[in-house]
Scaffold this active site. Sequence first.
Site, PDB file in Angstrom:
ATOM      1  N   ARG A  28       0.828  -1.204   0.000  1.00 19.16           N
ATOM      2  CA  ARG A  28       0.000   0.000   0.000  1.00 19.16           C
ATOM      3  C   ARG A  28       0.858   1.248   0.000  1.00 19.16           C
ATOM      4  O   ARG A  28       1.840   1.355   0.732  1.00 19.16           O
ATOM      5  CB  ARG A  28      -0.904   0.018   1.235  1.00 19.16           C
ATOM      6  CG  ARG A  28      -1.613   1.363   1.424  1.00 19.16           C
ATOM      7  CD  ARG A  28      -3.063   1.253   1.502  1.00 19.16           C
ATOM      8  NE  ARG A  28      -3.688   2.566   1.525  1.00 19.16           N
ATOM      9  CZ  ARG A  28      -4.548   2.958   2.443  1.00 19.16           C
ATOM     10  NH1 ARG A  28      -4.902   2.158   3.405  1.00 19.16           N
ATOM     11  NH2 ARG A  28      -5.099   4.149   2.372  1.00 19.16           N
TER      12      ARG A  28
ATOM     13  N   ASP B 254      -6.108  -2.155   3.695  1.00 18.84           N
ATOM     14  CA  ASP B 254      -6.491  -0.951   4.423  1.00 18.84           C
ATOM     15  C   ASP B 254      -6.777  -1.373   5.856  1.00 18.84           C
ATOM     16  O   ASP B 254      -7.626  -2.239   6.085  1.00 18.84           O
ATOM     17  CB  ASP B 254      -7.729  -0.330   3.777  1.00 18.84           C
ATOM     18  CG  ASP B 254      -8.114   1.010   4.390  1.00 18.84           C
ATOM     19  OD1 ASP B 254      -7.222   1.712   4.896  1.00 18.84           O
ATOM     20  OD2 ASP B 254      -9.312   1.348   4.355  1.00 18.84           O
TER      21      ASP B 254
END
Length: 164
Positions: free
Chosen positions: A87, A100
């Site tokens: 990420r 996330d």
Amino acid sequence: MSADTYLIALGSNMRVPGLGLPREVVRTAFSALGDIGDVLGVSPIIASAPIGPSQRTYANAAAVIECELAPLALLDAIQNIEREFGRSHRGQRWRARPLDLDIILWSGGIWASDRLSIPHPRMRERRFVLGPAAAIAPTWRDPLSGLFLSQLNARLTRPLALSR
């Protein structure tokens, strides 16, 4: 220093090389959270529609962890995990994400800084957060409303009455 307990939301909507599809990414992230502290519980993984322009379905879940990290130190630790999964926090806000991780609630109550707000400010309006969270921590209370996660989830998911 004493241990604190946190409720963490997990989500993925990308295949990650070496890990697989989003569900497997979330399963692997449960293990990665174990490197931070004791994972006390994990929810079932659910599928949810994306928010924003993304077209990819998310795999979402929640975990309860106990660790000796203060909220900002935990935020740094989970952002390191996100980076390990590929990420980047740069670029378009709603783009696809390999992983996330969000701190939703904390046993210490309310936390507010320029980098972090606990409880998560949008948790009350997100089924993909409240559903998994209520599945593993139904009696945790939102310190702002005083409601249990099970009550917040019921309010969000109950069918609306038809007007006459």
